[in-house]
Design an enzyme around this catalytic site. Sequence first.
Site, PDB file in Angstrom:
ATOM      1  N   LEU A 156      18.672   4.502  -2.572  1.00  0.00           N
ATOM      2  CA  LEU A 156      17.936   4.661  -3.828  1.00  0.00           C
ATOM      3  C   LEU A 156      18.661   5.623  -4.761  1.00  0.00           C
ATOM      4  CD1 LEU A 156      14.216   4.785  -2.677  1.00  0.00           C
ATOM      5  CD2 LEU A 156      15.333   3.016  -4.046  1.00  0.00           C
ATOM      6  N   ASN A 210       0.800  -1.230   0.000  1.00  0.00           N
ATOM      7  CA  ASN A 210       0.000   0.000   0.000  1.00  0.00           C
ATOM      8  C   ASN A 210       0.828   1.272   0.000  1.00  0.00           C
ATOM      9  OD1 ASN A 210      -2.496  -1.387   0.107  1.00  0.00           O
ATOM     10  ND2 ASN A 210      -2.092  -1.843   2.246  1.00  0.00           N
ATOM     11  N   HIS A 211       2.137   1.163  -0.118  1.00  0.00           N
ATOM     12  CA  HIS A 211       2.971   2.360  -0.020  1.00  0.00           C
ATOM     13  C   HIS A 211       4.086   2.285  -1.038  1.00  0.00           C
ATOM     14  CE1 HIS A 211       0.665   3.208   3.548  1.00  0.00           C
ATOM     15  NE2 HIS A 211       0.883   1.962   3.918  1.00  0.00           N
ATOM     16  N   GLY A 246       4.765  -4.681 -38.614  1.00  0.00           N
ATOM     17  CA  GLY A 246       4.116  -5.849 -38.053  1.00  0.00           C
ATOM     18  C   GLY A 246       5.087  -6.837 -37.426  1.00  0.00           C
ATOM     19  N   ARG A 254      19.350   4.856  -8.507  1.00  0.00           N
ATOM     20  CA  ARG A 254      18.795   5.715  -9.562  1.00  0.00           C
ATOM     21  C   ARG A 254      19.882   6.247 -10.475  1.00  0.00           C
ATOM     22  NH1 ARG A 254      14.832   8.872  -5.296  1.00  0.00           N
ATOM     23  NH2 ARG A 254      13.175   7.318  -5.337  1.00  0.00           N
ATOM     24  N   GLU A 276      11.576   3.035  -8.524  1.00  0.00           N
ATOM     25  CA  GLU A 276      12.569   3.931  -7.928  1.00  0.00           C
ATOM     26  C   GLU A 276      12.218   5.388  -8.249  1.00  0.00           C
ATOM     27  OE1 GLU A 276      16.428   2.623  -7.619  1.00  0.00           O
ATOM     28  OE2 GLU A 276      15.827   0.533  -7.491  1.00  0.00           O
ATOM     29  N   GLY A 277      10.946   5.661  -8.034  1.00  0.00           N
ATOM     30  CA  GLY A 277      10.471   7.011  -8.313  1.00  0.00           C
ATOM     31  C   GLY A 277       9.826   7.066  -9.669  1.00  0.00           C
ATOM     32  N   ILE A 279      10.019  -6.760  -4.801  1.00  0.00           N
ATOM     33  CA  ILE A 279      11.414  -6.756  -4.363  1.00  0.00           C
ATOM     34  C   ILE A 279      12.244  -7.616  -5.304  1.00  0.00           C
ATOM     35  CG2 ILE A 279      12.951  -7.179  -2.420  1.00  0.00           C
ATOM     36  CD1 ILE A 279      10.687  -5.062  -1.942  1.00  0.00           C
TER      37      ILE A 279
END
Lengths: 431, 431, 431, 431
Positions: free
Chosen positions: A285, A173-174, A387, A289, A410-411, A204
């Site tokens: 992070l 949820n976060h 195609g 990043r 990561e953002g 993860i």
Amino acid sequence: MFRSVCRQAARHLNATPRTAIAGKRHLHTPVPFDWKDPLGAANNYTEEELAIAETAESYCQERMLPRVLGILSLQAYRKEDYDRQILTEMGELGLLGSTIQGYGCAGVSSVASGLITRAVERVDSGYRSGYSVQSALAMGGIEEFGTEELKERLLPEMAKGKLLGCFGLTEPNHGSDPGSMETVAKAHPSKKGVYLLYGSKTWITNSPIADVLLVWAKLENTGKIRGFVIERDQCPPGTLETPPIKNKNGLRASITGMIQLDECPVKEENMFPEVEGLRGPFSCLNSARYGIAWGTIGALEDCISRARQYALERKQFKGNPIAKYQLVQKKLADATTDAAYGILAAYQVGRLKDEGKATPEMISMIKRQNCDRALINARALQEVFGGNAVSDEYGIGRHVANLFVTQTYEGQSDIHSLILGRAITGIQAFC
Amino acid sequence: MFRSVCRQAARHLNATPRTAIAGKRHLHTPVPFDWKDPLGAANNYTEEELAIAETAESYCQERMLPRVLGILSLQAYRKEDYDRQILTEMGELGLLGSTIQGYGCAGVSSVASGLITRAVERVDSGYRSGYSVQSALAMGGIEEFGTEELKERLLPEMAKGKLLGCFGLTEPNHGSDPGSMETVAKAHPSKKGVYLLYGSKTWITNSPIADVLLVWAKLENTGKIRGFVIERDQCPPGTLETPPIKNKNGLRASITGMIQLDECPVKEENMFPEVEGLRGPFSCLNSARYGIAWGTIGALEDCISRARQYALERKQFKGNPIAKYQLVQKKLADATTDAAYGILAAYQVGRLKDEGKATPEMISMIKRQNCDRALINARALQEVFGGNAVSDEYGIGRHVANLFVTQTYEGQSDIHSLILGRAITGIQAFC
Amino acid sequence: MFRSVCRQAARHLNATPRTAIAGKRHLHTPVPFDWKDPLGAANNYTEEELAIAETAESYCQERMLPRVLGILSLQAYRKEDYDRQILTEMGELGLLGSTIQGYGCAGVSSVASGLITRAVERVDSGYRSGYSVQSALAMGGIEEFGTEELKERLLPEMAKGKLLGCFGLTEPNHGSDPGSMETVAKAHPSKKGVYLLYGSKTWITNSPIADVLLVWAKLENTGKIRGFVIERDQCPPGTLETPPIKNKNGLRASITGMIQLDECPVKEENMFPEVEGLRGPFSCLNSARYGIAWGTIGALEDCISRARQYALERKQFKGNPIAKYQLVQKKLADATTDAAYGILAAYQVGRLKDEGKATPEMISMIKRQNCDRALINARALQEVFGGNAVSDEYGIGRHVANLFVTQTYEGQSDIHSLILGRAITGIQAFC
Amino acid sequence: MFRSVCRQAARHLNATPRTAIAGKRHLHTPVPFDWKDPLGAANNYTEEELAIAETAESYCQERMLPRVLGILSLQAYRKEDYDRQILTEMGELGLLGSTIQGYGCAGVSSVASGLITRAVERVDSGYRSGYSVQSALAMGGIEEFGTEELKERLLPEMAKGKLLGCFGLTEPNHGSDPGSMETVAKAHPSKKGVYLLYGSKTWITNSPIADVLLVWAKLENTGKIRGFVIERDQCPPGTLETPPIKNKNGLRASITGMIQLDECPVKEENMFPEVEGLRGPFSCLNSARYGIAWGTIGALEDCISRARQYALERKQFKGNPIAKYQLVQKKLADATTDAAYGILAAYQVGRLKDEGKATPEMISMIKRQNCDRALINARALQEVFGGNAVSDEYGIGRHVANLFVTQTYEGQSDIHSLILGRAITGIQAFC
């Protein structure tokens, strides 16, 4: 009022390194344009960096690529089947945790590590994810925040790729808002110096195969976020589960899972002693990043190379290669430009990083822009295949699917816009 | 097969200048993010370059800006009224032809000249056009291809801004395709060593006020394009006319005109002795385009600064500044990113230029990309002003109109796409 | 569970108007594609609507166009010089307030009025602004909210273009957020039935030449917004000033000004009796926005026509017209598509409007989209002109500048996004 | 010169159907905005069309959707496993070949068939492909060009979904340029009235399960393209192979394969008697493309619905749903607008089709635009899901992957640009 600074300056020009060789017309034979390095970034690297890049590139093309795009089938990507042996091989080459000084690590420059990352992602963003997690997030976190005991015990084995790490921050949820995490660490009711962890983490990378799990949790009594290094072989049965998540739309060559903690005991020595709050995970992070900014350009470069080759070989109408089409050339020109710009920006931040001058906003900027531009251009280049793009054998659809994921993790791109917006205006717009 | 190059490399790491300070954590106080220089480009410049930039910046903001955006009215832009005195002032500061060695010129680096150009265009692209024509096209052309006599006679006066130059290549019917030019130079029927020029050039910045007109024409007997330096005071009445072109949609602060040649006599000494074909004009354009890549980012930076300030001051709904809007912050983040990337790319090419490693395609790339991105972002930022954008007092509409023109001249954006496409694929797509 | 509805349906097919002529192959000669009406919108109009469109189109091309783009000079646009006679001429043709029933107005359909608007904006968005203000905002407002006395007295004269109207809502500090307006109406301290108005309005099209000014102000004692019809000839000297605003970046062929009210007396009969709050001005704006959705497509269609012609006539490289370039053709195809789609959407809302089924969000949608797409495509088409685009004689730069303004007024594009976002999600995001 | 046409028109206004209810203010309760049908397209359909749409919608949501997005797993998409029973079920409902008159088909309007197509693609573009091939390409081709005998024998069984069809045009080396096809039909050396077919077709939806294969081949003696209806049960072993193509990046819920013909005998009666050249296949493609224009909007509408729901449920920062973010609302507003516009355009062409007024260029236009806009918006909406987008359970990644394929088949987007460009300029730019 204004003095003739230019003339003054000119008079005082010393032979500063590579900057002031100005003015003299160069008459030697013209340098040819190289579509693989359109703005001559290779001129900026040291010899050591070039050597490292070459090693990484050879390994990736010769040993990694066949696993994702095998002769028989695209095993890793099609089957979501990650070969953990890859990290061991990279460890043998000294490519893991490469910017760390000591602890069996190479201690190279941030630019060198960026070049490694680019070489890996040129093959597949999923492989780069596995590599970033081991190097930047897990090893980087332990090196930056862990106790000396932890570093000496874990980092050398991680550098060899014998112990694998993962990084547990995001929860179901976060996502964009880790400060609201629900995972908690409580003091053990009876054993002193032991915490019990409860909660779950999701998306993860490497969790199902990780030996060392860096997990962020709120300390119950302070409510502050702390970092815990969980060693799988120390966890009693049922306290740590790491089920894989399958059926992904992208990054299928990497392995992804959850971390489920139920009364999972962690010794106090495995808690990062000093860092509290979001500073810890954000610092890790930041390193990851930074790597993504290099890596995604590698993926884009591979798309350019594939699209260019296809366009030269595919003939339509009157037998002309479709590379002759203006609409195709424009796509190639756009992509090549963005790749060249992206590399220069990543390079700049790499140098500043080693000088202690890189800010997190710089990294937001290059992470966001390079992911966005890699994705946009990869999609445009995918159109070149017409195609035939639907066949996974051309490889470009895989990059497109992967790059979309890099844009969201990561953002997510919009979140980085707002981080930058806040830095530019001084006003925050998250609501 | 793969040796552990990284570890090797690390062992051999010498203290190479700024590249290998890697690994050591920097604990000193964090560097703050600077929205005016988001990726720290200023770290790359030499002290001399920084000093030159500062001089140029001060001059432009204090002396130039009031002319385009005066307290009473936007004289220059509104009235299409260029003040030629500007070039004289720039000459006094040593800013004209600044990369030229000798002949009264400063001999500074290409990066320094780029920084000057950026400072000028931060005020107005029209002023930058006037400056580019004098420095890069006229003086640059004479310095590169002229006889020693011409250089010694003209360059010092041009460097002082006493003699003004212009550059005549484009014709009414030949824009993107100058090889089809119709202007012709014929041997004088009676006077040996004299050519007579016939034809007309259009969209020539500075032509109405130029003393020295560098004009490209086909030599009648060879059909090859040659460069001629016409000195206005040597032309008999009626042989040279330079009527201004008014009512422009953009670049109104610059003066633009035609060059009409009717039996205009030029001495053989004023013909460039060696260069033939399009190599001559293209070499000059290359220098000018390099400057445009710097300049347009200057204009964009001014747009960012203006939009940011407006967004902080303009309040709507509940008294919040509109800088709090996500949609506004995203525009600022996008523009700031493109400006930062654009500067790094221009810087890179500048350094390579001085090392003799810059190719024309590199310059096509940065000219195209920086013009395009400056324009796109300026337009997005213009939206921040809402209905007020229609007032020319906010300055942003002027930049938008100017930047569109920069995208179309010295190689329209699509034409540069095809130049790049040809370089990438080896196939030309002009049809 | 599922019955074979299709077969049933087919059996019951009655000859419903134009919808069910299905199935039969049409063997007659194929209909040719018409780039001016790519999706055959003309098939949808009634004969009356087609006749009205033709009248409007002829008038605009023959009488209006020469004023903005005269043989001698682009008088109106260059000089910001609006000829109010235009509205009188339009009045003579019955084009003003055309959807109003009675009061000397034509009482035509909303689609007919859209077609008129398109014809006007094909010439210039500034002329369309002047027309919209008279028809939709001033006349429409009085018709919808005014007393019968006001309607009978003013509308017939306004329909003839003898009395000109304007619409005062926007204030210097309140653009997107008119609910915070500061203009106030106070009961006259001594004269019963009279209000005194104080405040100022800005960016008011036609205000300097308006005879009848519809002004929105807050009633002091209730704090509620009310509408007042100010008649200029009733205002004592010094109580009403309408200075023009000059030096606009766009819409230069229209006249724009402020409304400055200082103790300006208005009789109670001239206050709209029933409507309170923002419902009044928003209802008027709704009509104007509906017209803009038609008009901006007219401007885009003119850009297409001009760019197409230029591309066919301009020859570069080997003598080919640049219309042969893929990059040019794509711009034309994109623009033509958006124009065709935009007209169908405006048509749909027009029909629903007359059936009482059009919602304000529908009008937000077509206003936003048609302005945005007209602008984006006009800019792309401007590139077709290369360097020549800088000359105002090609007309396209004027449309580009105008269309940017249409995107920002009567609801800036982003604001309409948030209006739509609120309608879609039920959550408001203005902050 | 100009008469007051408007007033005249108004006087003559008869009660034309739905167009001229103009002018009268509608005072009844306001119509609410419906984000699922933002521009009220449902007002345009007949009752029969609405009933057909409802049937199709119910079937698709209740019976089709669970197969692609089952409770246990996304069987069809994940496993590339198409259930041919679907076509039989659709046959039972009368949805196959629905615009055909007679031969057991429903004979409904083109708009009705568009609504069916939209309902199917709302579930999955792969299912829509399977449906389009059966209805538009195979049945449509036979109905338009086949002999009466063929029609009577095959169409009723195809309408029931008992016989499945496919359409073989594209070849491995000839995608955008079918005129260069290599498949050939030679007269049988001994059996009169029999042709032998040689060659291979690729990317043929339904080929592995088709009973009836409509194949285009060049007749050896004339070099002209002709259509052949191959009946699988008439082919000797080894003369017809239809191997499936697996591991697609998109459209995984459809089945795709090759058609390999080696001395495959086809009776003369199965050759389309009259049509020669590309007119035949292009006419069929036209019908299929028309359907794609409807279908892709269905897919986009499903993306909007999913993203909207996710944005309302997903909470970040301070517990606000992310639907409150301006950046999210803008994505929803953009997508909803393009969906609404796309439906109106498809509707318009549907009506014109039944009136014999639809041109192939119109269909190029709506096929290109609706595919492009569906794809662009689906991608933007995918960003709303952040990191969670990588999970295939949210369904949006599947639509994104599918929509990219729709953009490339039956005329890649750029190719349609050039078709439109040629129609607009009269000049062809394929090179």
